[in-house]
Design a protein around this motif. Structure first.
Motif, PDB file in Angstrom:
ATOM      1  N   ALA A  68       0.821  -1.442  -0.062  1.00  0.00           N
ATOM      2  CA  ALA A  68      -0.278  -0.040   0.405  1.00  0.00           C
ATOM      3  C   ALA A  68       1.223   1.297   0.099  1.00  0.00           C
ATOM      4  O   ALA A  68       1.938   1.120   0.510  1.00  0.00           O
ATOM      5  CB  ALA A  68      -1.312   0.210   1.170  1.00  0.00           C
ATOM      6  N   ARG A 546      -6.967   4.776   5.149  1.00  0.00           N
ATOM      7  CA  ARG A 546      -5.846   4.570   3.906  1.00  0.00           C
ATOM      8  C   ARG A 546      -5.514   3.852   3.404  1.00  0.00           C
ATOM      9  O   ARG A 546      -5.266   2.896   2.185  1.00  0.00           O
ATOM     10  CB  ARG A 546      -5.495   6.110   3.583  1.00  0.00           C
ATOM     11  CG  ARG A 546      -5.197   6.188   1.845  1.00  0.00           C
ATOM     12  CD  ARG A 546      -3.949   7.724   1.982  1.00  0.00           C
ATOM     13  NE  ARG A 546      -5.006   8.646   2.181  1.00  0.00           N
ATOM     14  CZ  ARG A 546      -6.016   8.745   1.510  1.00  0.00           C
ATOM     15  NH1 ARG A 546      -5.526   9.290   0.229  1.00  0.00           N
ATOM     16  NH2 ARG A 546      -6.344  10.260   1.829  1.00  0.00           N
ATOM     17  N   GLU A 550      -7.171   0.653   0.677  1.00  0.00           N
ATOM     18  CA  GLU A 550      -6.095   0.285  -0.693  1.00  0.00           C
ATOM     19  C   GLU A 550      -5.159  -1.263  -0.901  1.00  0.00           C
ATOM     20  O   GLU A 550      -5.125  -2.141  -1.253  1.00  0.00           O
ATOM     21  CB  GLU A 550      -4.252   1.499  -0.168  1.00  0.00           C
ATOM     22  CG  GLU A 550      -3.433   1.135  -1.166  1.00  0.00           C
ATOM     23  CD  GLU A 550      -4.676   1.438  -2.915  1.00  0.00           C
ATOM     24  OE1 GLU A 550      -4.935   2.552  -2.104  1.00  0.00           O
ATOM     25  OE2 GLU A 550      -4.199   1.484  -3.991  1.00  0.00           O
ATOM     26  N   ASP A 628     -11.702   3.005  -2.530  1.00  0.00           N
ATOM     27  CA  ASP A 628     -11.169   4.178  -3.665  1.00  0.00           C
ATOM     28  C   ASP A 628     -11.883   5.360  -2.810  1.00  0.00           C
ATOM     29  O   ASP A 628     -11.678   6.880  -2.774  1.00  0.00           O
ATOM     30  CB  ASP A 628     -11.493   4.730  -5.053  1.00  0.00           C
ATOM     31  CG  ASP A 628     -10.582   3.755  -5.434  1.00  0.00           C
ATOM     32  OD1 ASP A 628      -8.816   3.401  -4.989  1.00  0.00           O
ATOM     33  OD2 ASP A 628     -10.756   3.801  -6.730  1.00  0.00           O
TER      34      ASP A 628
END
Ligand SMILES: [Zn+2]
Length: 1119
Positions: A68, A546, A550, A628
């Motif tokens: 990631a 995040r 990912e 996303d």
């Protein structure tokens, strides 16, 4: 759902079923059945020759390698987001204006609010107490007649007689206390971060992943031998002197020989008696019977059995394991005036060495495969690499026992006090060289079982009457053989097809289950995984959300698969939450995912059915879009409050609605203080440590989670919890549901993407990909005479026999304790059959069967000859760690010590040759029991240092509950590997050294691992070339302390060390983050916590001291 459920109604086989009334049946020996098929059946339900081996599911594809991207989210200091930072009235989170998602009324936009201000706060100094100036002698030594005056100027050799010098000097190097404000992973953050603690919450102290931590020296005061002087909190062995009923006679405690000097602080010496408190589940203490002479053929200790302690007469040529002759005073010595005594110390090389035992077993048993055909064979140690050949008993990878020879009577068992237990890992992963269990299909009638006790067909069943009937090896019932299963017997009475059928020739195999073994008489749907992501302020700010989103994009391609399937049958769903829950519709036909918010958390429901659980490949575009968008949607959130129970409730309801089992992956950051069911308050209170109320720290603060867990189990909903706490989150309560549903808990204290992403992602990938059995029930059957009476592990039980597991993976063990209910027979031995009914990853219902035959003995010596200390310690640790829920920790420790002393005293009394009472004689198989037990006693759960948090202890407590024997072995006694002693070219792991400071050479570099932590210790005088080769700096002083990644350098030493680190990590079920520790550096305190043979700062005894103490306890029992 019950593995013990009645067999399905089977078609009549042309013979009337006799009425089974017990062991003797009138119908036995009747006419041969005319319906017996004329030809043998093909192997396993079909024409396919040989076994149909099921490939290991889900292992043929490589793990995702995509890293990631480093999250660019705000890197706010840990601990900054104190609770209550934002008013509860603060706004819901919602998507940003650019995100096109369906919004529900519950989701409202909010104005921008500045990040929480960083309040600078001076780091708290943890002043050290001055080290003791004089060394002290332990009372035990005196009691053991190893005479006693101590020269005050003894070199501190880490023996427990005084403070190691490095400790003293280290104490001077704590000007900044950065260590104590720093993080468990050894990632001392920049000072500015460490200073960023906010508000009323105490700054998060070091919280290593497994919670083993160091002690604030300040709290310990002057360090003193743990068994001398006044009792410090958490220090002593015993409570008030209470004589035990089973002590034949006890000398008055602390009857010191006249000459012994006590140089410790003045005060009453601690009573050495263990007292047994009510309320603690104890095995009934057996009283020692009349003294018995040496057993026939067993007149002396085993060759090589160590003898410790004083030994009358002149020193003889001693075998290597004996004490240093100098340490063994003659009786006369005690009569000398004290001034004339010289101090003798026990030579640490003369007491049993774990390293030596491990090494010997590797050399003796590592080369030959372990063949399981012989009953009652003790397998090689867990630390030995060996292959297993299944010839009728389950591999030790599946089942390990505390003893492979069980006393025939309960009286004998009580006398010995050796717990009879099996550590069972039903879905253990096997090395590639060993075949996973064959799947047997008995067709529509289902697996063949005993009609009476429901045991499954196994190699121990005895076929009789020419093969038309079989006698159950567990209950002796005679059963008819169904016609389609008939086979002729050979001249030895064995079925001629025995070796073609796994269930007749192997210890472990699987049966395909019929619909009768399924819930509601319906074959199950494939299971589902639901990812439930905390999107509150902390989760966003740390970069977690995040990073996770990912990673999931690629990880979802690696869900467990079975039987070479193209893709996984597992469906997935997504939920995000803070104070409210957001469900997502990711149906493949949608252009964009849709969000639905449920803000009524008190009455949780699932707002959508269609489109919530989807197939990954079908909905890939929508899922990717969702992953996303999630970090963006909540990027500006100010919501700090979270709910927890409603999240699990929602996941469970979703599975219920979809009529499937499955797993919830929860990613959670904070104490759930939002108004909702399962709301918690911060009830952490370190003042409770060493009080009678300490147990409440381990107990859940509300019963709501048990109730919830019960519902989850009924649905086959397993919960894996990933915690990212910045402060106390009440792990004891939050881990209740994972614990009762067979799930796992992972904890990343003060998670920061840059420091912790490798560890988290590695754990996550492994966790998501690992093969899991769902909606499982495990039942352990035993032959007549013993039965399973107690169970330890991560599961739920609604009755006394069935272990219910919403999920069970290949890392989890269930420990079962057995007790006698009748006399056992030496000839027939004792049998165990573990049957696990579960739903596979592909939705197939199966039964996995493991069988194990044990010997039975009428001589105690046989018991002591066939014990397995590693398994014993595994059991005792679990027993103790459960005990702390109900009893004061000190009581639990005392109970362990008492039991261990009784085990060893019984051996001494009944099996060892008569010898001086001053001699400590240990059974060969148990010679490591004292050192390992001491490690359990001084572990963070039972004797916490001042810096070990309540959450750490609760975390470790529940981790150990499911550990297998190899894991507890290295967890309690870490592996310490010198790196530059062996030739660089050598491909094998360097031989380990004992976990003691005095084994460290300051010219060398060492790796230390315990399955959760990994340290690289660098000696201060290590060669410059070595420093250059490993760290790419020119001197020791330039090495960054706390480094977690070694530079990738192209030289043999660098390659070797990095390779070794990779290899150690590959052996463990959780990722071990590296911490580089320099000698004399402040981080060294953290490292020394794991040198378990030394005295610990929290008051734990050194190995030598503890051995002396055990000896004294044993002598008291024998006197
Ligand atoms: Zn039976």
């Amino acid at each position: 759902m019950n593995v013990n459920q009645s067999a399905p109604p089977v078609p009549p086989f042309g013979q009337p079923q006799p009425v089974y009334t017990g062991y003797h049946q009138s119908s036995y020996g009747g006419q041969p059945g005319s319906t017996a098929p004329p030809t043998p059946y093909g192997a396993y339900n079909g024409p396919v020759p040989g076994y149909q081996q099921t490939p290991l599911p889900g292992v043929s594809r490589a793990p995702p390698s995509s890293e990631a991207p480093p999250a660019s989210a705000a890197q706010a200091p840990c601990g900054q987001a104190a609770y209550g930072q934002f008013g509860q009235g603060d706004v819901q989170n919602g998507p940003s204006s650019t995100v096109q998602m369906q919004r529900f009324p519950g989701s409202q936009p909010f104005g921008s609010v500045p990040l929480a201000p960083v309040v600078s706060q001076p780091t708290v100094l943890q002043p050290y107490g001055s080290p003791p100036t004089s060394a002290q002698v332990t009372a035990q030594l005196a009691g053991m007649q190893i005479s006693g005056a101590v020269a005050p100027a003894l070199p501190p050799v880490g023996l427990g007689y005084g403070p190691p010098t490095s400790l003293a000097s280290a104490s001077g190097s704590f000007p900044n206390s950065g260590l104590y404000g720093s993080y468990p992973q050894g990632q001392a953050p920049p000072l500015s971060q460490a200073q960023g603690h906010l508000g009323a919450q105490p700054p998060q102290r070091s919280a290593p992943p497994q919670a083993s931590s160091f002690t604030s020296p300040a709290s310990g005061g002057p360090r003193m031998p743990s068994m001398t002087g006044p009792l410090l909190p958490g220090q002593g062995f015993g409570g008030p002197s209470v004589s035990q009923p089973n002590h034949v006679s006890s000398p008055p405690p602390q009857a010191l020989p006249p000459g012994t000097q006590m140089t410790g602080p003045p005060g009453p010496p601690p009573p050495m008696h263990s007292s047994q408190q009510p309320g603690y589940q104890l095995q009934p203490n057996g009283s020692f019977g009349p003294a018995r002479g040496p057993q026939p053929n067993y007149g002396s200790p085993y060759p090589g059995a160590p003898t410790f302690g004083s030994q009358p007469g002149p020193p003889q040529p001693l075998p290597p394991k004996r004490l240093d002759p100098d340490a063994i005073p003659s009786p006369q010595l005690n009569e000398l005036p004290p001034q004339q005594k010289t101090r003798h110390r026990i030579d640490p090389d003369a007491i049993p060495s774990p390293i030596q035992v491990i090494e010997d077993d590797r050399n003796n048993r590592g080369s030959e495969p372990f063949v399981t055909g012989v009953r009652g064979q003790v397998p090689p140690l867990v630390t030995t690499n060996f292959l297993v050949k299944d010839q009728g008993n389950a591999s030790p990878r599946y089942i390990r026992c505390t003893s492979y020879n069980i006393p025939c009577t309960s009286d004998m068992a009580k006398q010995a006090q050796v717990p009879l237990a099996a550590v069972i890992k039903p879905l253990a992963r096997l090395p590639p060289e060993e075949a996973s269990p064959y799947v047997v299909d008995h067709g529509e009638s289902g697996p063949l079982r005993c009609n009476r006790c429901k045991a499954y067909m196994c190699p121990f069943m005895q076929f009789v009457e020419g093969g038309r009937r079989f006698q159950c090896c567990f209950c002796s019932c005679i059963n008819d053989v169904p016609p389609q299963y008939f086979q002729h017997l050979d001249h030895t009475g064995k079925r001629v097809d025995a070796y073609d059928r796994p269930e007749l020739s192997l210890g472990s195999y699987e049966f395909l289950a019929t619909v009768d073994y399924c819930k509601n008489n319906k074959f199950p749907s494939p299971p589902a995984f639901i990812f439930m992501i905390d999107v509150s302020y902390n989760a966003i700010r740390s970069g977690l959300v995040r990073l996770l989103c990912e990673e999931l994009k690629s990880l979802l391609d690696f869900l467990p698969r079975e039987g070479g399937a193209e893709e996984s049958a597992i469906r997935v769903g997504f939920v995000t939450y803070n104070k409210v829950l957001h469900f997502y519709n990711v149906k493949s036909s949608l252009a964009q995912p849709q969000m639905m918010v449920v803000s009524d958390v008190a009455d949780m429901f699932v707002p959508l059915l269609d489109g919530f659980l989807v197939n990954v490949s079908e909905s890939r575009a929508v899922i990717t879009s969702l992953l996303d968008q999630i970090p963006e949607m909540f990027a500006d959130t100010r919501e700090t409050e979270t709910v927890f129970a409603p999240v699990i409730q929602a996941g469970m309801e979703a599975l219920k609605a979809a009529e499937c089992a499955g797993k919830l992956f929860l990613f959670h950051t904070s104490l759930p203080i939002a108004e909702a069911p399962g709301k918690l308050k911060n009830r952490d209170d370190r003042k409770l440590i060493n009080t009678d109320k300490e147990k409440t720290l381990f107990q859940p603060q509300t019963g709501a989670y048990q109730t919830l867990a019960k519902e989850c189990v009924a649905q086959g909903c397993c919960v894996d919890l990933f915690l990212f706490p910045n402060q106390y989150v009440d792990v004891a309560t939050l881990s209740v549901v994972p614990q009762l549903t067979g799930g796992s808990v992972y904890k990343y204290a003060c998670f920061q993407v840059e420091n912790d992403q490798e560890r988290f992602l590695s754990d996550l990938r492994r966790d998501v990909q690992k093969v899991v059995g769902f909606d499982a029930v495990m039942r352990v059957r035993t032959s007549t005479g013993i039965r399973a009476v107690d169970f330890f592990g991560a599961f739920y039980m609604s009755n006394t026999t069935d272990v219910e597991l919403a999920g069970l993976d290949g890392d989890k063990t269930v420990t079962v304790e057995f007790k006698h209910d009748d006399r056992l027979n030496e000839e027939s031995g004792a049998l165990l059959q573990c049957a696990l009914l579960y739903t596979s990853c592909a939705g197939q219902r199966r039964l996995r069967i493991h069988n194990l035959a044990l010997n039975c003995c009428t001589q105690l010596a046989d018991l002591y000859r066939n014990c397995e200390t590693d398994t014993l310690i595994n059991y005792m640790a679990k027993f103790a760690y459960r005990g702390v829920l109900n009893s004061p920790v000190k009581t639990v420790r005392d109970t362990l010590i008492t039991q261990c002393a009784q085990i060893l005293a019984c051996y001494r009394k009944n099996c060892a040759s008569p010898s001086s009472a001053g001699q400590l004689i240990l059974p060969e198989c148990m010679k490591l029991l004292p050192v390992y037990l001491n490690c359990v006693l001084k572990s963070d759960v039972l004797q916490p240092g001042a810096e070990v948090t309540t959450d750490d202890r609760a975390y470790v407590r529940q981790l150990v509950t499911s550990m297998d024997v190899a894991e507890t072995n290295v967890f309690f006694y870490p592996r310490l590997l010198p790196l530059t002693k062996s030739p660089i070219e050598s491909a094998t792991e360097p031989p380990a050294v004992r976990a003691s400071e005095e084994r460290l050479s300051n010219g060398d570099i060492y790796l230390l691992e315990n399955g959760l932590n990994l340290f690289l210790w660098v000696g201060a005088s290590v060669q410059q070339g070595v420093v250059q080769s490993l760290f790419s700096v020119s001197s020791f002083s330039q090495i960054t302390s706390g480094l977690s990644v070694l530079p990738v350098l192209d030289n043999p030493l660098s390659k070797k060390v990095r390779g070794l680190i990779d290899s150690l990590r590959a052996q463990r079920s959780r990722y071990m983050k590296l911490i580089v520790v320099k000698q004399e550096d402040k981080l060294e305190m953290l490292f020394k916590h794991f040198l378990v043979e030394d005295k610990s700062l929290s008051g734990g005894a050194s190995y030598v001291d503890f051995l002396c103490h055990m000896h004294k306890e044993i002598r008291q029992l024998l006197s």
